[in-house]
Design a protein around this motif. Structure first.
Motif, PDB file in Angstrom:
ATOM      1  N   LEU A 161       3.852 -20.675   6.572  1.00  0.00           N
ATOM      2  CA  LEU A 161       4.122 -22.106   6.770  1.00  0.00           C
ATOM      3  C   LEU A 161       3.717 -22.903   5.537  1.00  0.00           C
ATOM      4  O   LEU A 161       4.375 -23.878   5.164  1.00  0.00           O
TER       5      LEU A 161
ATOM      6  N   LEU B  36       4.181 -20.395  14.949  1.00  0.00           N
ATOM      7  CA  LEU B  36       3.611 -21.743  14.785  1.00  0.00           C
ATOM      8  C   LEU B  36       2.122 -21.802  15.119  1.00  0.00           C
ATOM      9  O   LEU B  36       1.505 -22.860  14.997  1.00  0.00           O
TER      10      LEU B  36
ATOM     11  N   LEU C 160       8.911 -19.016  18.368  1.00  0.00           N
ATOM     12  CA  LEU C 160       8.141 -20.250  18.187  1.00  0.00           C
ATOM     13  C   LEU C 160       6.654 -19.969  18.349  1.00  0.00           C
ATOM     14  O   LEU C 160       5.822 -20.366  17.529  1.00  0.00           O
TER      15      LEU C 160
ATOM     16  N   SER D 100      21.136 -28.228  23.157  1.00  0.00           N
ATOM     17  CA  SER D 100      20.274 -27.721  22.085  1.00  0.00           C
ATOM     18  C   SER D 100      21.083 -27.555  20.810  1.00  0.00           C
ATOM     19  O   SER D 100      20.645 -27.924  19.713  1.00  0.00           O
TER      20      SER D 100
ATOM     21  N   ALA E 144      21.725 -30.966  19.400  1.00  0.00           N
ATOM     22  CA  ALA E 144      20.513 -31.562  18.822  1.00  0.00           C
ATOM     23  C   ALA E 144      20.197 -30.945  17.460  1.00  0.00           C
ATOM     24  O   ALA E 144      19.621 -31.595  16.591  1.00  0.00           O
TER      25      ALA E 144
ATOM     26  N   ARG F 183       7.680 -32.945  17.855  1.00  0.00           N
ATOM     27  CA  ARG F 183       8.123 -33.531  16.581  1.00  0.00           C
ATOM     28  C   ARG F 183       9.653 -33.543  16.478  1.00  0.00           C
ATOM     29  O   ARG F 183      10.220 -34.320  15.723  1.00  0.00           O
ATOM     30  N   ASP F 184      10.320 -32.642  17.205  1.00  0.00           N
ATOM     31  CA  ASP F 184      11.793 -32.698  17.314  1.00  0.00           C
ATOM     32  C   ASP F 184      12.096 -32.788  18.819  1.00  0.00           C
ATOM     33  O   ASP F 184      12.449 -31.803  19.468  1.00  0.00           O
TER      34      ASP F 184
ATOM     35  N   ASP G 236      14.376 -34.018  20.901  1.00  0.00           N
ATOM     36  CA  ASP G 236      15.655 -33.755  21.568  1.00  0.00           C
ATOM     37  C   ASP G 236      15.862 -32.256  21.782  1.00  0.00           C
ATOM     38  O   ASP G 236      16.333 -31.820  22.839  1.00  0.00           O
ATOM     39  N   VAL G 237      15.515 -31.472  20.770  1.00  0.00           N
ATOM     40  CA  VAL G 237      15.629 -30.014  20.908  1.00  0.00           C
ATOM     41  C   VAL G 237      14.649 -29.511  21.962  1.00  0.00           C
ATOM     42  O   VAL G 237      15.000 -28.671  22.794  1.00  0.00           O
ATOM     43  N   LEU G 238      13.428 -30.058  21.943  1.00  0.00           N
ATOM     44  CA  LEU G 238      12.425 -29.619  22.910  1.00  0.00           C
ATOM     45  C   LEU G 238      12.891 -29.883  24.342  1.00  0.00           C
ATOM     46  O   LEU G 238      12.760 -29.024  25.221  1.00  0.00           O
TER      47      LEU G 238
ATOM     48  N   LEU H  24       0.045 -25.949  12.583  1.00  0.00           N
ATOM     49  CA  LEU H  24       0.511 -27.227  12.030  1.00  0.00           C
ATOM     50  C   LEU H  24       0.046 -28.336  12.960  1.00  0.00           C
ATOM     51  O   LEU H  24      -0.138 -28.113  14.162  1.00  0.00           O
ATOM     52  N   GLU H  25      -0.124 -29.523  12.403  1.00  0.00           N
ATOM     53  CA  GLU H  25      -0.633 -30.669  13.164  1.00  0.00           C
ATOM     54  C   GLU H  25       0.362 -31.083  14.249  1.00  0.00           C
ATOM     55  O   GLU H  25       1.510 -31.430  13.949  1.00  0.00           O
TER      56      GLU H  25
ATOM     57  N   ARG I  63      15.667 -27.447  25.237  1.00  0.00           N
ATOM     58  CA  ARG I  63      15.067 -26.098  25.329  1.00  0.00           C
ATOM     59  C   ARG I  63      14.339 -25.925  26.665  1.00  0.00           C
ATOM     60  O   ARG I  63      14.491 -24.911  27.348  1.00  0.00           O
TER      61      ARG I  63
ATOM     62  N   GLN J 209      12.902 -24.167  15.301  1.00  0.00           N
ATOM     63  CA  GLN J 209      13.755 -24.278  16.491  1.00  0.00           C
ATOM     64  C   GLN J 209      15.162 -23.785  16.188  1.00  0.00           C
ATOM     65  O   GLN J 209      15.791 -23.114  17.016  1.00  0.00           O
TER      66      GLN J 209
ATOM     67  N   VAL K  61       9.239 -27.710  12.173  1.00  0.00           N
ATOM     68  CA  VAL K  61       9.523 -27.578  13.609  1.00  0.00           C
ATOM     69  C   VAL K  61      11.035 -27.453  13.824  1.00  0.00           C
ATOM     70  O   VAL K  61      11.503 -26.585  14.569  1.00  0.00           O
TER      71      VAL K  61
ATOM     72  N   THR L 221       7.301 -31.790  10.333  1.00  0.00           N
ATOM     73  CA  THR L 221       8.400 -32.008  11.287  1.00  0.00           C
ATOM     74  C   THR L 221       9.631 -31.191  10.900  1.00  0.00           C
ATOM     75  O   THR L 221      10.298 -30.608  11.771  1.00  0.00           O
TER      76      THR L 221
ATOM     77  N   LEU M  13       3.313 -30.156  19.304  1.00  0.00           N
ATOM     78  CA  LEU M  13       3.878 -29.786  17.998  1.00  0.00           C
ATOM     79  C   LEU M  13       5.406 -29.775  18.078  1.00  0.00           C
ATOM     80  O   LEU M  13       6.091 -30.355  17.237  1.00  0.00           O
ATOM     81  N   LEU M  14       5.932 -29.141  19.132  1.00  0.00           N
ATOM     82  CA  LEU M  14       7.401 -29.099  19.282  1.00  0.00           C
ATOM     83  C   LEU M  14       7.977 -30.498  19.513  1.00  0.00           C
ATOM     84  O   LEU M  14       9.147 -30.747  19.213  1.00  0.00           O
TER      85      LEU M  14
END
Lengths: 221, 203
Positions: free
Chosen positions: A159, B193, B189, A38, A41, B60-61, B63-65, B28-29, B68, A177, A173, A170, B57-58
């Motif tokens: 937001l 969100l 999160l 994490s 990333a 969108r990133d 690798d982190v998801l 968010l979309e 996690r 994170q 997000v 994006t 939604l998560l």
């Protein structure tokens, strides 16, 4: 980066290979490996997207500073400094001092828990520093402060402020994170350090106590 | 596509902590489900999560998801040793109660009840808050989770002493630390969100 520690949490918590905490952390090998993934990333992404390294380290330095965990703060500040913006580090330090409060606070949706509502400040970057930081990073710091201290006050308007300042959906997000992950990483580090400290006093594991005392003496913690 | 926040004017957000099954709506979309690539599927870990607006939604990133999610699973589901499942869920519930995440608290209080069969005690934690007096062992786990959730972090020798007096060894204390720390990730999160929706039956 060749300077990246093999395991950032071990590095920040001062955990040495072969120590009892090292062995205990090994009981959750996936958690250990993926906490590190994490970190990678977020700070050394394979697909960097449009959140810059400078923004990532500036936000991390700010978040660690708000937690008042000097070992973690120094770690991210060192990377921020190598990115070549000496003034930026000073500005972030000044904003940490401005933003330092105690959490969690905030409001509940109106109802039975409203009696537990706890007031606290809504942080805004100072006018002078807003100009130097720019709208995008200023909005990022303001959102990070909300997430660190009073996430239950979050709402769509917070937001929208990020979107208006140039963060894409994006990007938001990734930003969310990053702040949320650091809230985890910093607590694991603080928890393990506390446990190591308590072990040094109470543990009968003399071999480990000696290693830990040696680490303290060497200043490597 | 113009990026704006999503609003849900008809949603009646739950106002109290509950063990009922809530829903969640994003602000968010989410990433479009029909455009998921290999990397996104890897990020989702379980294919069924492509049905969840939160995980999309998560994604969108991705690798982190992915990292996690794997961190989460090992902390909560790897029960070969360490703290019983119920008490890891107790740490997650106490953390969510302290941060004020009604959605996370609903999911993990339900798990805590399922594994401990102590639904009334869990409900007191939700109703009365983290000061609820349950029993020495649970009180120590709740207090440690709350101290770790405070910013600046208030967890230290006092909490470790209470956990040890309650019979936890260092490996189990690490499970408390990991569980509470992880929910400081998850709560932020979920809370920031999107918003929870009422239990399906009552909508």
């Amino acid at each position: 980066m060749s300077t990246t520690p093999t395991d950032v949490i071990d590095h920040l918590a001062g955990i040495r290979p072969g120590s009892s905490l090292d062995r205990l952390r090994d009981q959750r090998p996936q958690a250990r490996e993926n906490a590190q993934k994490s970190y990678l990333a977020l700070f050394e992404p394979e697909v960097p997207g449009t959140v810059t390294a400078l923004e990532r380290y500036a936000l991390a330095t700010f978040v660690a500073g708000l937690h008042r965990q000097p070992h973690v703060g120094d770690f991210y500040a060192a990377s921020l400094q190598t990115l070549g913006h000496p003034r930026l580090s000073e500005i972030i330090d000044a904003e940490i001092a401005r933003g330092a409060v105690e959490g969690p606070y905030g409001r509940y949706p109106e109802g039975p828990h409203s009696v537990e509502d706890k007031d606290g400040p809504v942080y805004r970057v100072s006018a002078d520093n807003r100009e130097s930081l720019g709208a995008r990073l200023s909005a990022g710091l303001e959102h990070a402060h909300l997430l660190v201290f009073h996430p239950r006050d979050a709402n769509p308007a917070a937001l929208q402020a990020l979107l208006d300042a140039g963060w894409s959906t994006t990007d938001i997000v990734t930003l969310s994170q990053l702040v949320a992950f650091l809230s985890f990483q910093i607590r694991v580090v603080a928890g393990l350090r506390a446990l190591a400290g308590a072990s040094a006093v109470e543990s009968t594991d003399t071999e480990y106590t000696q290693i830990f005392t040696g680490v303290l003496a060497s200043g490597a913690v | 596509m113009t990026e704006t926040t999503l609003s849900h004017p008809d949603n009646r957000e739950p106002v109290a902590f509950t063990q009922d099954e809530l829903g969640w709506l994003p602000w968010l979309e989410p990433f479009p489900a029909d455009q998921l690539t290999e990397r996104h599927w890897a990020g989702l870990v379980d294919a069924s999560r492509a049905k969840s607006p939160y995980f999309l939604l998560l994604a969108r990133d991705p690798d982190v998801l992915q990292a996690r999610t794997k961190t989460d699973k090992d902390i909560f589901y790897n029960t070969r040793d360490g703290l019983p499942r119920a008490e890891r869920e107790l740490a997650a519930t106490a953390t969510s109660r302290s941060n004020g995440c009604i959605f996370c608290a609903s999911v993990h209080s339900r798990f805590a009840t399922q594994y401990s069969k102590r639904g009334a005690d869990i409900q007191r934690l939700l109703d009365e808050g983290v000061e609820a007096d349950i029993d020495p062992r649970w009180n120590a786990i709740v207090e440690a989770s709350v101290a770790l959730t405070d910013t600046p972090i208030a967890f230290g020798e006092r909490q470790i002493g209470a956990l040890r007096n309650a019979g936890l060894d260092d490996g189990e204390i690490i499970d408390v630390i990991n569980g509470a720390a992880f929910f400081n990730w998850a709560n932020r999160l979920m809370l920031s969100l999107g918003e929870p929706t009422p239990p399906a039956a009552k909508q």
